[in-house]
Design an enzyme around this catalytic site. Structure first.
Site, PDB file in Angstrom:
ATOM      1  N   SER A  20       0.833  -1.205   0.000  1.00 54.86           N
ATOM      2  CA  SER A  20       0.000   0.000   0.000  1.00 54.86           C
ATOM      3  C   SER A  20       0.873   1.261   0.000  1.00 54.86           C
ATOM      4  O   SER A  20       1.618   1.484  -0.954  1.00 54.86           O
ATOM      5  CB  SER A  20      -0.979  -0.059   1.182  1.00 54.86           C
ATOM      6  OG  SER A  20      -1.962   0.933   1.095  1.00 54.86           O
TER       7      SER A  20
ATOM      8  N   ASP B 273     -10.298  -4.339  -5.096  1.00 57.08           N
ATOM      9  CA  ASP B 273      -9.740  -3.326  -4.196  1.00 57.08           C
ATOM     10  C   ASP B 273     -10.627  -2.079  -4.221  1.00 57.08           C
ATOM     11  O   ASP B 273     -10.747  -1.417  -5.267  1.00 57.08           O
ATOM     12  CB  ASP B 273      -8.314  -2.966  -4.649  1.00 57.08           C
ATOM     13  CG  ASP B 273      -7.542  -2.168  -3.605  1.00 57.08           C
ATOM     14  OD1 ASP B 273      -8.178  -1.385  -2.869  1.00 57.08           O
ATOM     15  OD2 ASP B 273      -6.313  -2.325  -3.539  1.00 57.08           O
TER      16      ASP B 273
ATOM     17  N   HIS C  17      -8.153  -4.842  -0.789  1.00 60.29           N
ATOM     18  CA  HIS C  17      -6.889  -4.164  -0.507  1.00 60.29           C
ATOM     19  C   HIS C  17      -5.996  -4.996   0.411  1.00 60.29           C
ATOM     20  O   HIS C  17      -4.781  -4.849   0.400  1.00 60.29           O
ATOM     21  CB  HIS C  17      -7.165  -2.795   0.121  1.00 60.29           C
ATOM     22  CG  HIS C  17      -5.995  -1.857   0.038  1.00 60.29           C
ATOM     23  ND1 HIS C  17      -5.513  -1.375  -1.168  1.00 60.29           N
ATOM     24  CD2 HIS C  17      -5.200  -1.324   1.002  1.00 60.29           C
ATOM     25  CE1 HIS C  17      -4.477  -0.573  -0.932  1.00 60.29           C
ATOM     26  NE2 HIS C  17      -4.265  -0.539   0.366  1.00 60.29           N
TER      27      HIS C  17
END
Length: 203
Positions: free
Chosen positions: A105, A155, A186
Site C-alpha cells: 500500500s 480493491d 486491498h
C-alpha cells in the site's frame, strides 16, 4: 541496531546469496509490521524495515497525501530521496547489498517512487496494492530491474486503471515486470504469498 536516519529494525541474513529485503509498511504500520512476511517469503534473507516519518492522524506513513488517493507529489519526491539515502546508510552500516523492496500500500507507493526517481537504490521490488506515485515521472532506465506488482481485483481503494498505468510506466522504462491481479480487496490473501514465493524463487 545502528543509529540511522530512520527508526528501523534490521535482521541479519543467514543466506548471503539472497538479496536483502527493504520492508515498507502501509499506513498505520511500523518497523515491525512486515518482518513476519519477509521471513515467510524470503527465508534466510537480511531484513531492513524502516518506520515512515510522516504522521497522519497519528499513523505512520512514508509521505503526505492531500486526500484518499491524492498524493502530495513534492513530498513523495522528497521522501523517496530520504529513503534512498537511508538505504545507502544501512548498506554501509550493516554491510549489505542493494535491497529488494517489499512494500504494501503506502509502502508500495514509496517503493515505486524510489524505482522511478532513485533506481540505483534498489535491486528490484515487490509492490503489493500499488498506485501511481507521480503523475509525470522523469524519464529513466529500469532495464532488467525485476518488479512484481500484485493488485486486488476487488480493491475498493484503487481503480483498476491506476496500477495498469503504473505497469505501463515500468514497461516503458524496460523493467522486467510481472503484474498479477488476485481475487481480493486491498488486504493480502494466500494467493499473494504464493505469487511472491514463486516470483522470488525465479528472480
Amino acid at each position: 541496531m545502528a543509529e540511522l536516519s530512520f527508526i528501523h529494525r534490521f535482521e541479519a541474513g543467514e543466506d548471503q546469496s539472497l538479496a536483502p529485503l527493504l520492508l515498507l509498511h502501509g499506513t498505520g504500520g511500523d518497523e515491525r509490521d512486515l518482518l513476519p512476511l519477509g521471513r515467510l517469503v524470503a527465508p534466510g534473507a537480511a531484513l531492513l524495515s524502516p518506520r515512515g516519518k510522516v504522521l497522519e492522524g497519528g499513523m505512520p506513513r512514508f509521505f503526505r497525501r492531500l486526500s484518499e488517493g491524492v498524493f502530495d507529489e513534492a513530498d513523495v519526491a522528497r521522501r523517496a530521496g530520504e529513503l534512498a539515502d537511508f538505504v545507502a546508510e544501512a548498506r554501509e552500516a550493516y554491510g549489505i547489498g542493494a535491497p529488494l523492496a517489499l512494500g504494501f500500500s503506502n509502502g508500495a507507493n514509496i517503493a515505486a517512487a524510489m524505482l522511478l526517481l532513485h533506481p540505483e537504490a534498489l535491486a528490484g521490488a515487490v509492490l503489493l496494492r500499488p498506485m501511481v506515485p507521480l503523475a509525470s515521472p522523469p524519464d529513466g532506465d529500469l532495464s532488467g530491474k525485476p518488479i512484481l506488482m500484485i493488485s486486488g481485483a476487488a480493491d475498493p481503494l484503487i481503480a483498476s486503471e491506476n496500477p495498469a498505468r503504473l505497469a505501463r510506466t515500468f514497461r516503458e522504462r524496460d523493467a522486467d515486470l510481472t503484474h498479477e491481479t488476485v481475487d481480493a480487496g486491498h488486504g493480502l490473501c494466500e494467493r499473494d504469498l504464493l505469487l511472491m514465493k514463486s516470483w522470488m524463487a525465479r528472480s
